[in-house]
Structure formats: structure tokens, C-alpha cells
Design a protein around this motif. Sequence first.
Motif, PDB file in Angstrom:
ATOM      1  N   ARG A  40       0.832  -1.208   0.000  1.00  0.00           N
ATOM      2  CA  ARG A  40       0.000   0.000   0.000  1.00  0.00           C
ATOM      3  C   ARG A  40       0.863   1.253   0.000  1.00  0.00           C
ATOM      4  NH1 ARG A  40      -5.314   0.191   1.121  1.00  0.00           N
ATOM      5  NH2 ARG A  40      -5.013   2.259   2.033  1.00  0.00           N
ATOM      6  N   LEU A  54       2.548   1.699  -3.428  1.00  0.00           N
ATOM      7  CA  LEU A  54       1.580   2.077  -4.454  1.00  0.00           C
ATOM      8  C   LEU A  54       0.938   3.426  -4.166  1.00  0.00           C
ATOM      9  CD1 LEU A  54      -0.147  -1.376  -5.097  1.00  0.00           C
ATOM     10  CD2 LEU A  54       1.511  -0.201  -6.560  1.00  0.00           C
ATOM     11  N   GLU A  55       1.446   4.145  -3.160  1.00  0.00           N
ATOM     12  CA  GLU A  55       0.968   5.483  -2.806  1.00  0.00           C
ATOM     13  C   GLU A  55      -0.512   5.474  -2.429  1.00  0.00           C
ATOM     14  OE1 GLU A  55       3.078   7.757  -2.487  1.00  0.00           O
ATOM     15  OE2 GLU A  55       4.751   7.401  -3.831  1.00  0.00           O
ATOM     16  N   ALA A  56      -0.988   4.387  -1.848  1.00  0.00           N
ATOM     17  CA  ALA A  56      -2.374   4.337  -1.394  1.00  0.00           C
ATOM     18  C   ALA A  56      -2.546   5.211  -0.153  1.00  0.00           C
ATOM     19  CB  ALA A  56      -2.778   2.900  -1.076  1.00  0.00           C
ATOM     20  N   HIS A  92      -4.368  14.290  -3.184  1.00  0.00           N
ATOM     21  CA  HIS A  92      -3.567  13.065  -3.048  1.00  0.00           C
ATOM     22  C   HIS A  92      -3.189  12.884  -1.584  1.00  0.00           C
ATOM     23  CE1 HIS A  92      -3.111  12.877  -7.424  1.00  0.00           C
ATOM     24  NE2 HIS A  92      -2.840  14.173  -7.386  1.00  0.00           N
ATOM     25  N   TRP A 149      -1.018  10.052   0.800  1.00  0.00           N
ATOM     26  CA  TRP A 149      -0.150   8.873   0.756  1.00  0.00           C
ATOM     27  C   TRP A 149       0.694   8.837   2.017  1.00  0.00           C
ATOM     28  CZ3 TRP A 149       0.763  13.528  -1.385  1.00  0.00           C
ATOM     29  CH2 TRP A 149       2.025  14.099  -1.240  1.00  0.00           C
TER      30      TRP A 149
END
Length: 356
Positions: free
Chosen positions: A237, A240-242, A269, A271
Motif C-alpha cells: 500500500r 503504491l501510494e495508497a 492526493h 499517501w
Amino acid sequence: MAGHEHSHDDHAHDYKHSHAHGSGGHAHGSGGHGGHSHGVSADADRRWLLGALALIVVFMAGEVAVGFAAQSLALISDAAHMLTDAASIALALVAMRLAARPARGGYTYGLKRAEILSAQANGVTLLVLSAWLGYEAITRLFEPPEVTGSLVLVTALVGIVVNLAATWCMSKANRSSLNVEGAFQHVLTDLYAFIATAVAGAVVLTTGFARADAIASLIVVALMLKAGIALVRDSGRIFLEAAPAGIDPDTVADRMVTEPLVEEIHDLHIWEITSGQPALSAHILVTPGGDCHAVRRSLQRRLADEYGITHSTLQVDHVGEDEAGALLQIATPSDAAAEHCADAHGPVHRAGPHEH
């Protein structure tokens, strides 16, 4: 423009708010860091991690020897799990030192994700070992070898004591980083595994039921799978920059757009730079003539207070400014068809009902 200096010995930057004034309006950008520090002391908690590592390595070596002597797969699987524990702690120590290095050159966040690399490597290793040990355990269910129950029982009891001590050491360390927490969970898992192995040894010793050893191995495999999957998932996660677990970007944006003077939020965004360090960036549109600085400061306070996001970068502009179209093309806040750019990054959030 005036130049600026970089000190490569001291990277404690004091981020300032900068303005770009032009004939068409003004754009406001802010790092929003407010003087907080992401530094990690490389020496913090080292003695606790090193203590746990020493206990595990010494006992693991003895367990491997006894496991082969007793022909116990349960003991060998426990030793394999302890190997991953030792690797996890060693990688945690290395990652702590790497993460403490200041950001410079092309690594603008420093090497903070070294801990995430170690956590993912540890998780993958757990999955590979669990697959091998699971195959061996299932094979032994059909053709159980002769197992020396007394050696298994005594070694497992000693292992319980060693893992209790190692777990105590790890509990004293800072478990906010993913790999340190992963190492702690592995040692704790080993404690449960040794309990299962001790029960298997007692069953073999008292009843002669040799398959108990393979059954205990399968229990260890299940625990390894659970820990490995969690580490791979959580580290994945971050890579994947979740958004951090427990933070919904749409909910955050809907809360931000209720701020007075805010008309629209897009390019949001969220993250994690590394475990426990969430970051946010967004483009904010405010009503014409609204105080962009006040809106930015208020939003950053809300993000810090409500979501623990202290690393936020907000670009704040007025609705309709820069008519040349360099920043946005939006007629009114209610014009849902207008977009600020040809390739919008995520949904546009406005006050009132809207689609996500």
C-alpha cells in the motif's frame, strides 16, 4: 531573485510561505510543514533490538541442531521462522540508520522507505518459507518419521522462555515503523508456535502419535502466512501510494470543502512517505477576494487535528483567476462540467451533493 543557501550538514529547513504575484492574480503555495521533524534517531531503541536479536540467533542455532537430531519438522519450522525474525530485526536496525540520513540530492524524502523495503522482503520470505514448510508438513502427515518427543518438548519449553524474553525486548522498542512492528509480531508469533510445538512434543512423548509434529508445523505455517500476507499488503500500500489505512480521501475532501470561502478541491492526493508519516497535497479554489492565506492555515490545522496529517502541501487559488487558462478554466463553482485541466487527478469536490 535573491539566491538561497543549502547547508548539507543541517537539513532542518524552516519552510516559508512563498507568493507569486502577477497581473492576472496570485498563486499561493505552502509546504505546510510548520517545523515538525521526520528525523529518526539511528541509535533509538538499538539496544532493545540487539538484545532480542542476540537471544533469537543463539537459540535458533541450537534449535536447528536439536531439530535434526530429533527428526522434528516442528522444531525445524520454528527455527526457520526464527530466522525470519532475526532477519527482520537486522533489517529494522539497518533501516533505522538509513531512515535517519537527511534528505539530499535526488532523494527528497531521504531513505525513509528503506524500512518499507525491509518489511516487504521479510513478508515475502515468510510466504516462501511457509509454502516449503507446508509442503513438508503435509508429506509427513502421510509418512510420519520417528520423532523424539522428549527433545521436542524440552527444546520447545526453552523456546517459550527465550521468545518471552525477546518479545519483552521488542515491546520496549519504538513500534511505529512497519518493519519494527513486523519483527515484534513475528517474535510474538514464534511464542505461539513454540507453545504448539511443546504440546506436540508432549503428545508424541505420552501417546506416540508422531503426526502431532506435522500438525504443529501446519499451525506454525498458518501463523507465518498470516504475518507474511499482512506485511506484504501493508508495505505494498505504501509503495503504491495508497491512502493510509483508516483515511478515506473522499471523506477528507468533503470535510475540507466545508471550510468557509472554499469553493472547490481537486487533485487531492494522500499517501504515506513511510509508515506513520502521512502526507497530503491538493489544489484549493476559494471565492474571489477570499483570504487564501487564512484558508490554507485553517485547512492545515484541521488536517493535523482531525487526521494527524502534518505534512500537507496546498496550492490555493481564486475561482476564475488567471483567465489565460494556465491554472484553470472554471466559470462558476456550480459549473460541474468545467475542469481545471484536461486530465483531472481524481474527483472534483464541491460544497453540496456531488459524485466521487
